[in-house]
Design a protein around this motif. Structure first.
Motif, short mmCIF file in Angstrom:
data_model
loop_
_atom_site.label_atom_id
_atom_site.label_comp_id
_atom_site.label_asym_id
_atom_site.label_seq_id
_atom_site.Cartn_x
_atom_site.Cartn_y
_atom_site.Cartn_z
N LYS A 163 65.60 19.72 -24.91
CA LYS A 163 64.69 18.86 -25.67
C LYS A 163 63.86 18.11 -24.65
CE LYS A 163 67.35 18.45 -29.88
NZ LYS A 163 68.02 17.59 -30.83
N THR A 164 62.60 17.86 -24.97
CA THR A 164 61.68 17.28 -23.99
C THR A 164 62.15 15.94 -23.45
OG1 THR A 164 60.37 16.40 -25.82
CG2 THR A 164 59.62 18.46 -24.85
N ILE A 201 63.56 22.96 -27.70
CA ILE A 201 63.91 23.09 -29.12
C ILE A 201 63.05 22.18 -29.98
CG2 ILE A 201 65.75 22.75 -30.81
CD1 ILE A 201 67.74 23.44 -28.59
N ASP A 202 62.77 20.97 -29.49
CA ASP A 202 62.02 20.02 -30.31
C ASP A 202 60.54 20.37 -30.41
OD1 ASP A 202 61.87 19.37 -27.58
OD2 ASP A 202 61.62 17.24 -27.96
N LYS A 204 65.51 23.48 -35.67
CA LYS A 204 66.75 23.20 -36.41
C LYS A 204 67.59 24.46 -36.56
CE LYS A 204 66.22 18.83 -37.21
NZ LYS A 204 66.97 17.90 -36.40
N GLU A 205 66.94 25.59 -36.79
CA GLU A 205 67.66 26.86 -36.91
C GLU A 205 68.28 27.26 -35.57
OE1 GLU A 205 64.51 26.45 -38.19
OE2 GLU A 205 65.17 26.30 -40.27
N ILE A 206 67.57 26.98 -34.48
CA ILE A 206 68.10 27.27 -33.16
C ILE A 206 69.35 26.43 -32.90
CG2 ILE A 206 67.66 27.03 -30.67
CD1 ILE A 206 64.78 27.93 -31.25
N VAL A 234 72.26 19.14 -25.94
CA VAL A 234 71.54 19.97 -24.98
C VAL A 234 71.67 19.37 -23.59
CG1 VAL A 234 69.92 20.92 -26.64
CG2 VAL A 234 69.35 18.80 -25.48
N PRO A 235 71.60 20.16 -22.56
CA PRO A 235 71.12 21.52 -22.53
C PRO A 235 72.20 22.54 -22.91
CG PRO A 235 71.68 20.85 -20.31
CD PRO A 235 71.87 19.64 -21.20
#
Length: 101
Positions: A18-19, A43-44, A50-52, A65-66
């Motif tokens: 995520k960033t 991901i974001d 959300k599916e990931i 994450v990561p």
């Protein structure tokens, strides 16, 4: 789950991130210092984020994450990566993907 498998199998070293995650950044820098340029999938920033996250959970990833994959295999999160590194097991896993020695 198909997207996670596709991304992780098409790239040698993958970080699902995520960033805003500083731990993801730390793992990314570690890999760069070891001569590996990982594929970072934020991901974001993915409409299917959300599916990931759900797919990662179904694969047994239960941490924040990561989520790190090497050679298509889920390694884990920061703790697992650092444990592998401290035990001397990370570099052999990364060897096929190193751009420098």
């Amino acid at each position: 789950m198909d997207k996670v498998q596709k991304i992780s199998s098409e790239n040698g070293v993958v970080i699902f991130s995520k960033t805003s995650c500083c731990l993801s950044y730390a793992v990314h820098i570690l890999f760069q210092d070891l001569g590996v340029l990982p594929h970072v999938h934020e991901i974001d920033r993915d409409p299917e984020g959300k599916e990931i996250e759900k797919a990662l959970s179904r694969m047994g990833f239960n941490g924040p994450v990561p989520a790190v994959f090497i050679a298509g295999t889920l390694v884990g999160s920061t703790n697992e990566v650092m444990s592998l590194h401290l035990s001397g097991s990370l570099i052999p896993l990364l060897q096929p993907y190193r751009t420098s020695n």
